[in-house]
Motif scaffolding. Sequence first.
Motif, PDB file in Angstrom:
ATOM      1  N   ASP A 130       0.965  -1.069  -0.072  1.00 47.75           N
ATOM      2  CA  ASP A 130       0.051   0.015   0.174  1.00 47.75           C
ATOM      3  C   ASP A 130       0.869   1.415   0.066  1.00 47.75           C
ATOM      4  OD1 ASP A 130       0.853   0.632   2.591  1.00 47.75           O
ATOM      5  OD2 ASP A 130      -1.118   0.432   3.444  1.00 47.75           O
ATOM      6  N   SER A 131       0.365   2.521  -0.047  1.00 42.63           N
ATOM      7  CA  SER A 131       1.060   3.718  -0.037  1.00 42.63           C
ATOM      8  C   SER A 131       1.793   4.120   1.019  1.00 42.63           C
ATOM      9  CB  SER A 131       0.083   4.831  -0.150  1.00 42.63           C
ATOM     10  OG  SER A 131      -0.771   4.876   0.662  1.00 42.63           O
ATOM     11  N   HIS A 132       1.588   3.296   2.315  1.00 44.71           N
ATOM     12  CA  HIS A 132       2.309   3.449   3.560  1.00 44.71           C
ATOM     13  C   HIS A 132       3.345   2.374   3.547  1.00 44.71           C
ATOM     14  CE1 HIS A 132      -0.434   6.351   5.061  1.00 44.71           C
ATOM     15  NE2 HIS A 132      -1.377   5.583   4.526  1.00 44.71           N
ATOM     16  N   GLY A 133       3.619   1.654   2.679  1.00 45.58           N
ATOM     17  CA  GLY A 133       4.827   0.542   2.371  1.00 45.58           C
ATOM     18  C   GLY A 133       4.419  -0.652   3.384  1.00 45.58           C
ATOM     19  N   ILE A 134       3.068  -0.879   3.814  1.00 44.77           N
ATOM     20  CA  ILE A 134       2.650  -2.156   4.441  1.00 44.77           C
ATOM     21  C   ILE A 134       2.237  -3.077   3.258  1.00 44.77           C
ATOM     22  CG2 ILE A 134       0.848  -3.136   5.764  1.00 44.77           C
ATOM     23  CD1 ILE A 134       0.510  -0.391   7.204  1.00 44.77           C
ATOM     24  N   HIS A 135       2.988  -4.466   3.436  1.00 49.52           N
ATOM     25  CA  HIS A 135       2.854  -5.291   2.643  1.00 49.52           C
ATOM     26  C   HIS A 135       1.589  -6.328   3.094  1.00 49.52           C
ATOM     27  CE1 HIS A 135       6.117  -4.476   0.534  1.00 49.52           C
ATOM     28  NE2 HIS A 135       6.939  -4.472   1.647  1.00 49.52           N
ATOM     29  N   TYR A 136       0.561  -6.459   1.991  1.00 48.02           N
ATOM     30  CA  TYR A 136      -0.376  -7.470   2.380  1.00 48.02           C
ATOM     31  C   TYR A 136      -0.263  -8.663   1.583  1.00 48.02           C
ATOM     32  CZ  TYR A 136      -2.658  -3.534   4.593  1.00 48.02           C
ATOM     33  OH  TYR A 136      -3.092  -2.231   5.361  1.00 48.02           O
ATOM     34  N   LEU A 137      -0.807  -9.826   2.313  1.00 43.05           N
ATOM     35  CA  LEU A 137      -0.470 -11.078   1.685  1.00 43.05           C
ATOM     36  C   LEU A 137      -1.942 -11.534   1.290  1.00 43.05           C
ATOM     37  CD1 LEU A 137       1.659 -13.474   1.017  1.00 43.05           C
ATOM     38  CD2 LEU A 137       1.146 -14.227   3.091  1.00 43.05           C
ATOM     39  N   VAL A 138      -1.965 -12.209   0.078  1.00 41.76           N
ATOM     40  CA  VAL A 138      -3.017 -13.061  -0.536  1.00 41.76           C
ATOM     41  C   VAL A 138      -2.213 -14.605  -0.635  1.00 41.76           C
ATOM     42  CG1 VAL A 138      -4.832 -13.357  -2.181  1.00 41.76           C
ATOM     43  CG2 VAL A 138      -4.227 -11.211  -1.556  1.00 41.76           C
ATOM     44  N   ARG A 139      -2.561 -15.426   0.341  1.00 43.17           N
ATOM     45  CA  ARG A 139      -1.733 -16.500   0.367  1.00 43.17           C
ATOM     46  C   ARG A 139      -2.227 -17.247  -0.979  1.00 43.17           C
ATOM     47  NH1 ARG A 139       1.471 -18.141   3.993  1.00 43.17           N
ATOM     48  NH2 ARG A 139       0.836 -16.781   5.391  1.00 43.17           N
ATOM     49  N   ASN A 140      -3.608 -17.615  -1.126  1.00 41.64           N
ATOM     50  CA  ASN A 140      -4.036 -18.277  -2.252  1.00 41.64           C
ATOM     51  C   ASN A 140      -5.007 -17.588  -2.959  1.00 41.64           C
ATOM     52  OD1 ASN A 140      -4.910 -20.459  -4.042  1.00 41.64           O
ATOM     53  ND2 ASN A 140      -5.220 -21.902  -2.364  1.00 41.64           N
ATOM     54  N   LEU A 141      -4.776 -17.146  -4.076  1.00 43.02           N
ATOM     55  CA  LEU A 141      -5.790 -16.361  -4.858  1.00 43.02           C
ATOM     56  C   LEU A 141      -7.355 -17.133  -5.171  1.00 43.02           C
ATOM     57  CD1 LEU A 141      -6.317 -13.629  -6.474  1.00 43.02           C
ATOM     58  CD2 LEU A 141      -5.217 -14.872  -8.363  1.00 43.02           C
ATOM     59  N   ALA A 142      -6.894 -18.419  -5.456  1.00 44.16           N
ATOM     60  CA  ALA A 142      -8.263 -19.526  -5.488  1.00 44.16           C
ATOM     61  C   ALA A 142      -9.161 -19.577  -4.194  1.00 44.16           C
ATOM     62  CB  ALA A 142      -7.758 -20.892  -6.015  1.00 44.16           C
ATOM     63  N   SER A 143      -8.576 -19.117  -3.066  1.00 38.79           N
ATOM     64  CA  SER A 143      -9.378 -19.265  -1.796  1.00 38.79           C
ATOM     65  C   SER A 143     -10.190 -17.995  -1.478  1.00 38.79           C
ATOM     66  CB  SER A 143      -8.523 -19.533  -0.535  1.00 38.79           C
ATOM     67  OG  SER A 143      -7.607 -18.307  -0.378  1.00 38.79           O
ATOM     68  N   LEU A 144     -10.006 -17.024  -2.302  1.00 38.06           N
ATOM     69  CA  LEU A 144     -10.743 -15.788  -2.075  1.00 38.06           C
ATOM     70  C   LEU A 144     -12.209 -15.838  -2.664  1.00 38.06           C
ATOM     71  CD1 LEU A 144      -8.263 -12.820  -3.208  1.00 38.06           C
ATOM     72  CD2 LEU A 144      -9.049 -13.455  -0.820  1.00 38.06           C
ATOM     73  N   LYS A 146     -15.451 -15.126  -4.803  1.00 40.61           N
ATOM     74  CA  LYS A 146     -15.666 -14.682  -6.104  1.00 40.61           C
ATOM     75  C   LYS A 146     -15.463 -13.278  -6.549  1.00 40.61           C
ATOM     76  CE  LYS A 146     -18.640 -15.510 -10.462  1.00 40.61           C
ATOM     77  NZ  LYS A 146     -19.811 -15.831 -11.188  1.00 40.61           N
ATOM     78  N   GLY A 147     -16.249 -12.425  -5.931  1.00 38.37           N
ATOM     79  CA  GLY A 147     -16.049 -11.004  -5.874  1.00 38.37           C
ATOM     80  C   GLY A 147     -14.617 -10.500  -5.743  1.00 38.37           C
ATOM     81  N   SER A 148     -14.172 -10.823  -4.656  1.00 43.57           N
ATOM     82  CA  SER A 148     -12.471 -10.498  -4.509  1.00 43.57           C
ATOM     83  C   SER A 148     -11.783 -10.932  -5.542  1.00 43.57           C
ATOM     84  CB  SER A 148     -11.987 -10.931  -3.136  1.00 43.57           C
ATOM     85  OG  SER A 148     -12.857 -10.728  -1.791  1.00 43.57           O
ATOM     86  N   ARG A 149     -11.918 -12.079  -6.220  1.00 45.00           N
ATOM     87  CA  ARG A 149     -11.124 -12.428  -7.259  1.00 45.00           C
ATOM     88  C   ARG A 149     -11.473 -11.546  -8.666  1.00 45.00           C
ATOM     89  NH1 ARG A 149     -12.926 -17.716  -5.835  1.00 45.00           N
ATOM     90  NH2 ARG A 149     -14.064 -17.694  -7.662  1.00 45.00           N
ATOM     91  N   LYS A 150     -12.790 -11.301  -8.835  1.00 42.37           N
ATOM     92  CA  LYS A 150     -12.867 -10.439  -9.776  1.00 42.37           C
ATOM     93  C   LYS A 150     -12.471  -8.913  -9.723  1.00 42.37           C
ATOM     94  CE  LYS A 150     -17.238  -8.787 -12.234  1.00 42.37           C
ATOM     95  NZ  LYS A 150     -18.627  -8.758 -12.328  1.00 42.37           N
ATOM     96  N   ILE A 151     -12.242  -8.256  -8.455  1.00 42.83           N
ATOM     97  CA  ILE A 151     -11.893  -6.995  -8.309  1.00 42.83           C
ATOM     98  C   ILE A 151     -10.176  -7.178  -8.769  1.00 42.83           C
ATOM     99  CG2 ILE A 151     -10.978  -5.609  -6.641  1.00 42.83           C
ATOM    100  CD1 ILE A 151     -13.858  -6.043  -5.409  1.00 42.83           C
ATOM    101  N   LEU A 152      -9.373  -8.007  -7.984  1.00 39.82           N
ATOM    102  CA  LEU A 152      -8.216  -8.457  -8.247  1.00 39.82           C
ATOM    103  C   LEU A 152      -7.928  -8.709  -9.944  1.00 39.82           C
ATOM    104  CD1 LEU A 152      -7.045 -10.527  -5.434  1.00 39.82           C
ATOM    105  CD2 LEU A 152      -5.916  -8.207  -6.311  1.00 39.82           C
ATOM    106  N   ASP A 153      -8.676  -9.302 -10.600  1.00 39.99           N
ATOM    107  CA  ASP A 153      -8.313  -9.417 -11.958  1.00 39.99           C
ATOM    108  C   ASP A 153      -8.300  -8.305 -12.707  1.00 39.99           C
ATOM    109  OD1 ASP A 153      -8.203 -12.233 -11.921  1.00 39.99           O
ATOM    110  OD2 ASP A 153     -10.343 -12.752 -12.405  1.00 39.99           O
ATOM    111  N   ARG A 154      -9.170  -7.400 -12.203  1.00 46.15           N
ATOM    112  CA  ARG A 154      -9.207  -5.989 -12.818  1.00 46.15           C
ATOM    113  C   ARG A 154      -7.699  -5.273 -12.870  1.00 46.15           C
ATOM    114  NH1 ARG A 154     -14.724  -3.575 -13.581  1.00 46.15           N
ATOM    115  NH2 ARG A 154     -13.623  -2.116 -14.751  1.00 46.15           N
ATOM    116  N   PHE A 155      -7.161  -5.385 -11.942  1.00 44.77           N
ATOM    117  CA  PHE A 155      -5.810  -5.061 -11.425  1.00 44.77           C
ATOM    118  C   PHE A 155      -4.583  -5.816 -12.001  1.00 44.77           C
ATOM    119  CE2 PHE A 155      -8.700  -2.740  -8.681  1.00 44.77           C
ATOM    120  CZ  PHE A 155      -8.388  -1.425  -8.717  1.00 44.77           C
ATOM    121  N   LEU A 156      -4.930  -6.824 -12.317  1.00 46.73           N
ATOM    122  CA  LEU A 156      -3.739  -7.716 -12.550  1.00 46.73           C
ATOM    123  C   LEU A 156      -3.357  -7.881 -14.151  1.00 46.73           C
ATOM    124  CD1 LEU A 156      -4.179 -10.868 -10.288  1.00 46.73           C
ATOM    125  CD2 LEU A 156      -2.529  -8.997 -10.052  1.00 46.73           C
TER     126      LEU A 156
END
Length: 156
Positions: A130-144, A146-156
């Motif tokens: 993020d903009s403050h340098g904090i790292h967030y982990l998504v351990r397994n994309l498939a475990s999210l 459907k809505g979360s995966r759809k949002i991420l797909d728009r950014f990947l």
Amino acid sequence: MQQVDFKLSRNALGRLVMTTADGVVHDGVVPVRAFPIAAPDDGVGLVSADGRELAWLPRLDTLPAPVREMIEAELASREFMPEIRRIRSVSTYATPSTWEVETDRGLTSLVLRGEEDIRRLAGSTLLISDSHGIHYLVRNLASLDKGSRKILDRFL
């Protein structure tokens, strides 16, 4: 059980102190994971205050309990990487955008500066900065969900 040829303790300020078998004392020792995301319990170095490696520990789970617990406590106090469990919303699909996310540490918001702040790691693991340098982990994309995966797909 792995034998260690050093002793660990804490000084009055709470910092780790390593005493080697030959009696040399190293104040301010810091444990450093070699593979913090892919293999957090494999390969931990004990590093001196000036950055020199003092000891290499192939696996944490083979250490005597008092040594392992002290190293794990030190690592936990230094490492902060919330794991994203769900993306609730994003302010816009253009960057910068504000994300409302559920993490293993609760609800929070983060500001994604650009798509380059989402990095793919091994397999389906993502690291989001993020903009403050904090790292967030998504351990397994498939475990999210459907809505979360759809949002991420728009950014990947």
